[in-house]
Each structure stands twice: as structure tokens, then as C-alpha cells.
Design an enzyme around this catalytic site. Structure first.
Site, PDB file in Angstrom:
ATOM      1  N   LYS A  45       1.251  -1.169   0.403  1.00 61.55           N
ATOM      2  CA  LYS A  45      -0.490  -0.041  -0.258  1.00 61.55           C
ATOM      3  C   LYS A  45       0.927   1.239   0.065  1.00 61.55           C
ATOM      4  O   LYS A  45       1.699   1.441   0.900  1.00 61.55           O
ATOM      5  CB  LYS A  45      -1.018   0.183   0.826  1.00 61.55           C
ATOM      6  CG  LYS A  45      -2.056   1.132   1.200  1.00 61.55           C
ATOM      7  CD  LYS A  45      -3.062   0.976   2.958  1.00 61.55           C
ATOM      8  CE  LYS A  45      -4.138   1.624   2.313  1.00 61.55           C
ATOM      9  NZ  LYS A  45      -4.935   2.170   3.549  1.00 61.55           N
TER      10      LYS A  45
ATOM     11  N   SER B  10     -10.301   2.011   2.537  1.00 63.89           N
ATOM     12  CA  SER B  10      -9.052   2.982   1.760  1.00 63.89           C
ATOM     13  C   SER B  10      -7.886   2.076   1.041  1.00 63.89           C
ATOM     14  O   SER B  10      -7.564   2.881   0.205  1.00 63.89           O
ATOM     15  CB  SER B  10      -8.155   3.875   2.412  1.00 63.89           C
ATOM     16  OG  SER B  10      -7.193   3.767   3.494  1.00 63.89           O
TER      17      SER B  10
ATOM     18  N   SER C 242     -10.430   0.406   6.608  1.00 66.23           N
ATOM     19  CA  SER C 242      -9.660   0.167   6.026  1.00 66.23           C
ATOM     20  C   SER C 242      -9.507  -0.851   4.499  1.00 66.23           C
ATOM     21  O   SER C 242      -8.498  -1.320   3.369  1.00 66.23           O
ATOM     22  CB  SER C 242      -8.983   1.932   5.413  1.00 66.23           C
ATOM     23  OG  SER C 242      -9.652   2.417   5.052  1.00 66.23           O
TER      24      SER C 242
END
Lengths: 96, 494
Positions: B78, B158, B182
């Protein structure tokens, strides 16, 4: 009631150090007001004698020896600076 | 020939060990797949040179018989984890071109265990969002499509790029972070497994901070076992993070097959919301039935302050964000937009560098922390947070784990829920309580809704008892026999 009137939005934008154009103030205020309205329901919870929780960890804050264990990496620290000279960050003049 | 991108982590490790294929071949297969999946926009930056170099080193270790626990496994990171020498943006314009001179603890640990980095995955800006539509680097497209529409769907957020990449077989594992849901919400939307461990289990050092008392790194995989492998490598004490827990890391993959017989599973009545679609409640009932018939003990429990978790979160998270994001001032790194003086430089830099949602949350944070409002909002939210944690503590006197739905809907179309921030925030209604109490939670795919989209179940555990979550999810995964694949992969095979 309008908690997010134009002056409040300007004040919050100043605290947040974010430029908000005059043309955006109303739209920004409306969305902020929606969020503040949503979180306001917390006021109905009885929290008498409740300790605020700032960290979920029960562990005590760890301490370490007060020794230098890092440093001497000026080039690394400045590598991503938008502007730097002779080992320093460069900003516009702040003292007249 | 076997599709190397479809293997499980265990299969891939065995294949490399038995010399059926090399780490370089496995990585190349993923890089080729990434080429054909660009329209999903799951990666902000791809790092094929690094990946092939790391894979070649893995092959040397396999040849020497000194292979590491994740040696050669193609992994997406990420883009919130700082990676030395590789751009790290947090999905924001303000960090475009930022190249860290250090490596986050979590990625260091993954690389030390032999993981191969394919690239940096897309995310909502500063991890603020539930749809991956706030990224400066564009929307991520969910590899799944509904059976009644051709519309592109959100992957959730997210960690949208991380979830989509694993679902589309363009990464075997990915890292995520979970501040309010997320990891678990995008895992549910993309039909993959995702675990957010206990606060303190993984180091936050080198992870771009959003809300420091809530942020926690975790793992995505196509199975519970895959997640267990990654979590084991990511976890552990780090003196550089003062909130990191000094605890042994259990051998998670070895603990997943203990079954659920005798396990006490709590069902919180407050998670039955009127507005939840019937299909989601039915899936929850099905999960309860699977557990019951396997010999788990189902216990009705109450978490009375559940409804206040989301509003309390939207005070605490923005407050912490307004403080954390104060560092983006155009002086030390990132974008600078020059003004007449330093103050104006700050304001112009932040106005141009941050997107609307990030600005909104910083301003909400500044407001709730400001003089005259601090007690009414921030302090009250912290007290409510205590009550939420106490609810869970009481529940865990009776039960070992808690079962809930993961999300209040399946994936929605890109552009939906954008008109009103609160609508988007409600995506996290089932996940955010976990963050407020600092608990571990996992989402595991359990079935499809009538539109053919995946739905997830969430299992919540006691602090540092990820093992019980993993074994429960492993059972649910077996019971549901979830084998559906996203349209993206079906089309590829056709």
C-alpha cells in the site's frame, strides 16, 4: 442554526492553515456543518465519571537511554526538500 | 500450464522449493498480469526492476536451501508504507515525487522474510475514504461487476488498490492499513480475506500517519491461510514505535486449523440495523448456523454504545489527522506553492496539495480541538471511546470471538455516495468499533448477493488473539466454500 457561518469557516481554515477562496466558503461550510451535525449526537451519551480514553494500549510509555542513536544524515534529511542550501531548508524571510 | 498468478502462498512456496518454477518465473507471471490489468489502476507505481532483482535473490536462496518464510512471494505494498528509494505518495498530490530515504518497519520485515515487491498500491488520499475515489492518482476499479450492470464499481477503501490487486491475481499478498475499516471493507467488496491485527501488533514506524491511535497495518490474501503467512512476517515489537507491543508473535499459519468446536461466538444485537439489506442479515444468519452446527456455542451479547462509535470516530480521527497532517507545510518535503510570506506559502501549499475530503477532515479536526469546543467534542468523544472499549471488555468475559457482517452493502458504483460525506462514512458502521477499542478484526468472503457481488463476514477478537479470529475465519471459509471469481478473471480465462 448555522454553526458553520462564514466567519467560523474562515477561522477554521486559518487554524488548519488551508487557503479557502471566498467562492468556496459556503459549500465548504455546508459539508462541515453536515459532519458536525452528525457527530453532535454524542452529547446525548451520559459520560459522568468516565475517564477519557486516549490510548487503547495498557502498556506504560517506554523509556530508553538518553543517548544519541541517530543523526549525521543531513543529505538524507534534505533529500526531498523543495528548496535547500548549504545544509539548510530554505524558506521565505520570516523576520523583518 | 498452471496459472502461477492463481496459486496460494503455500502452493507457491512448495512450487519454488520443489523447483517446479523459479521465483523469477513467478514474479514475471505477475508482472505480465499487471500489464494486462492497468485499467484497474490498482498500482500507483510498479517496480518490476526491484521485483525481478529480489526474485533472483530468492532463487539463489532456494538453490542453496536457505529459503525464507515468504521467499519469492509477489507482494503489493500500500502506498502509505515508506519504501526506500521508491516514491511514496499516500495517494496525495502533496507527496507526489516524495522518495523516502528510509524503509518502514513492516516492509523491512517482509523483505527480510523474502517477499518480492511488485509495486505500490493505490489508496484513498491519506487513507481517508471508503471507495478509493479520493486518490489523486485516480480511482481503482473493482475487478468484480454486478450481473445487472456494466458500471465500474468501487473496490472499497482506503486500501482499494491492495484489495483489487489480490482479487485480480496481480499480487499474491498485499499490505493494507486499517484506521476505521480500510482493510476489512475493501476485502469484503473485492471478495478476498483481510485482517487488521490488534493495535500494537505491527509497527507503525514509516507508515504515513492518519490517526495514530487508530491506525494499524494488516494483510490481504485470497485465503485466510495466505493472510496468516503475511501477518506472521509483518508483526512484532519495534522499539521505534512506542505503541508497539512487546509480545511474542504466534506462528499464525500453524494455528488456523483448530476448528471452532466449543468456541464461544458472540452475536451483538446492536449490529441488526433496520437499514441493512435483508441479504446481508441472511448471510450473517447463515454464518451463525454454520458455526452452531460445527459445535460452536452461540451467545447473544450486547454492545450498547455501538451506534456512537462512528460519530466518536469522526471526532477523534479528524482531530488526530489535523495534528499529523500539520507536517505538510511545503518546507521539508512534498509540494511547495510559494506565497507572499511563509504563512501564505503554508496555506497555498496545503490548499493545492490536499484534496477536498482531506481538507474537510483537517478542518473538522481543527474545529473540534479549538478553544471552546474541545470539551464538548473531543473530550466527550474520548469518553465515549472508553465506553465502547468497556462494552467489548464485558462481552469478552462471555465469548471468545464476535461475528458480524463486514459491511452494510456490497460494492457500489464509482460516483455513488459522493454527494454527502456522511453516506460514505456509514460504510464503516460495522468495522469502526474495532478501531475505537483497539481490537483485531478480519473480513472473510462468505457468499454473493443477488447481483453476484461478494459479501463478507467479520470476526472480531480479544486484544492480541488474532489466532482465534484466523481459526474462526478459516472455518467460515471452508463452510461457505466461496469459490466465485471476479468477472475480470473470468473474461481473462475465456
Amino acid at each position: 442554526m448555522s454553526v458553520m457561518d462564514q466567519n467560523t469557516v474562515r477561522k477554521v481554515a486559518r487554524l488548519a492553515q488551508i487557503e479557502v477562496q471566498d467562492s468556496e466558503i459556503d459549500a465548504v461550510g455546508k459539508k462541515l456543518e453536515g459532519i458536525i451535525g452528525f457527530v453532535e449526537q454524542l452529547s446525548e451519551v451520559n459520560t459522568d465519571n468516565v475517564e477519557p480514553l486516549s490510548s487503547v494500549n495498557d502498556i506504560p510509555c517506554p523509556l530508553r537511554e538518553d543517548v544519541t542513536n541517530d543523526g549525521g544524515i543531513v543529505d538524507k534529511v534534505l533529500k526531498n526538500a523543495p528548496d535547500s542550501q548549504e545544509g539548510f531548508f530554505v524558506v521565505s524571510k520570516v523576520v523583518e | 500450464m498452471t496459472d502461477l498468478t492463481a496459486l496460494s502462498v503455500s502452493e507457491a512456496l512448495a512450487g519454488m522449493k520443489n523447483k517446479e518454477f523459479s521465483a523469477v518465473e513467478l514474479t514475471q507471471a505477475h508482472l505480465d498480469a499487471m500489464d494486462k490489468a492497468r485499467h484497474l489502476n490498482a498500482y500507483i507505481v510498479e517496480t518490476p526492476e526491484i521485483a525481478l532483482k529480489q526474485a533472483a535473490e530468492s532463487d539463489k536462496r532456494y538453490a542453496a536451501g536457505t529459503e525464507l518464510p515468504l521467499d519469492g512471494i509477489p507482494t503489493g505494498i500500500k502506498d502509505l508504507f515508506c519504501t526506500e528509494g521508491v516514491q511514496t505518495t499516500a495517494g496525495s498530490k502533496i507527496l507526489e515525487g516524495f522518495i523516502p530515504t528510509y524503509e518502514s518497519t513492516v516492509t523491512s520485515k517482509l523483505f527480510a522474510d523474502g517477499a518480492v515487491m511488485l509495486g505500490k498500491t493505490n489508496l484513498d488520499e491519506f487513507a481517508m475514504g471508503s471507495s478509493n475515489t479520493t486518490s489523486y492518482y485516480g480511482n481503482v476499479v473493482n475487478p468484480w461487476k454486478a450481473n445487472d450492470s456494466d458500471a465500474d464499481l468501487v473496490p472499497g477503501g482506503s486500501s482499494g488498490g491492495s484489495a483489487a490487486a489480490v482479487a485480480a491475481n496481480i499480487a499474491m499478498l498485499t499490505t493494507g492499513t486499517d484506521t476505521g475499516g480500510s482493510i476489512r471493507q475493501p476485502a469484503a467488496f473485492c471478495g478476498v480475506a483481510g485482517i487488521r491485527p490488534t493495535y500494537g501488533r505491527c509497527s507503525r514506524w514509516g507508515v504515513v500517519a492518519f490517526a495514530s491511535s487508530l491506525d494499524q497495518a494488516g494483510a490481504f490474501g485470497r485465503s485466510v491461510e495466505d493472510c496468516a503467512h503475511m501477518l506472521k512476517s509483518m508483526s512484532g515489537y519495534d522499539p521505534k514505535d512506542s505503541t508497539s507491543a512487546k509480545l511474542e508473535v504466534p506462528d499464525f499459519p500453524a494455528l488456523i486449523d483448530q476448528g471452532v468446536k466449543g468456541l464461544k461466538v458472540g452475536i451483538p444485537k446492536e449490529y441488526r440495523l433496520d437499514e441493512t439489506p435483508a441479504e446481508i442479515n441472511a448471510m450473517w444468519e447463515q454464518g451463525i448456523e454454520w458455526l452452531r452446527s460445527e459445535g460452536a456455542e452461540i451467545v447473544d451479547i450486547s454492545l450498547p454504545h455501538t451506534k456512537y462509535a462512528l460519530p466518536a470516530y469522526y471526532i477523534i480521527a479528524p482531530a488526530e489527522a489535523s495534528s499529523n497532517l500539520a507536517r505538510y507545510d511545503g518546507v521539508r518535503y512534498g509540494l511547495r506553492v510559494d506565497g507572499q510570506d511563509l504563512q501564505e506559502t503554508y496555506r497555498k501549499t496545503r490548499a493545492e496539495g490536499f484534496g477536498d475530503e482531506v481538507k474537510r477532515r483537517i478542518m473538522v479536526g481543527a474545529y473540534v480541538l479549538s478553544a471552546g469546543y474541545y470539551d464538548a467534542y473531543y473530550l466527550q468523544a474520548q469518553k465515549v471511546r472508553r465506553l465502547i472499549q468497556d462494552d467489548f471488555k464485558k462481552a469478552y468475559e462471555q465469548v471468545d470471538v464476535i461475528l458480524t457482517p463486514a459491511t452494510p452493502s456490497s460494492a457500489f458504483a464509482i460516483g455513488e455516495n459522493e454527494d454527502d460525506p456522511i453516506k460514505m462514512y456509514l460504510n464503516d458502521v460495522f468495522t469502526v468499533t474495532v478501531n475505537m477499542a483497539g481490537l483485531p478484526g478480519m473480513s472473510v468472503p462468505a457468499g454473493l448477493d443477488s447481483r453476484g457481488l461478494p459479501l463478507g463476514l467479520q470476526v472480531i477478537g480479544r486484544p492480541f488473539d488474532e489466532a482465534s479470529i484466523l481459526r474462526t475465519c478459516r472455518f467460515l471459509e471452508r463452510a461457505s466454500a466461496f469459490k466465485a471469481k471476479p468477472q475480470f478473471l473470468m473474461n481473462k480465462a475465456a
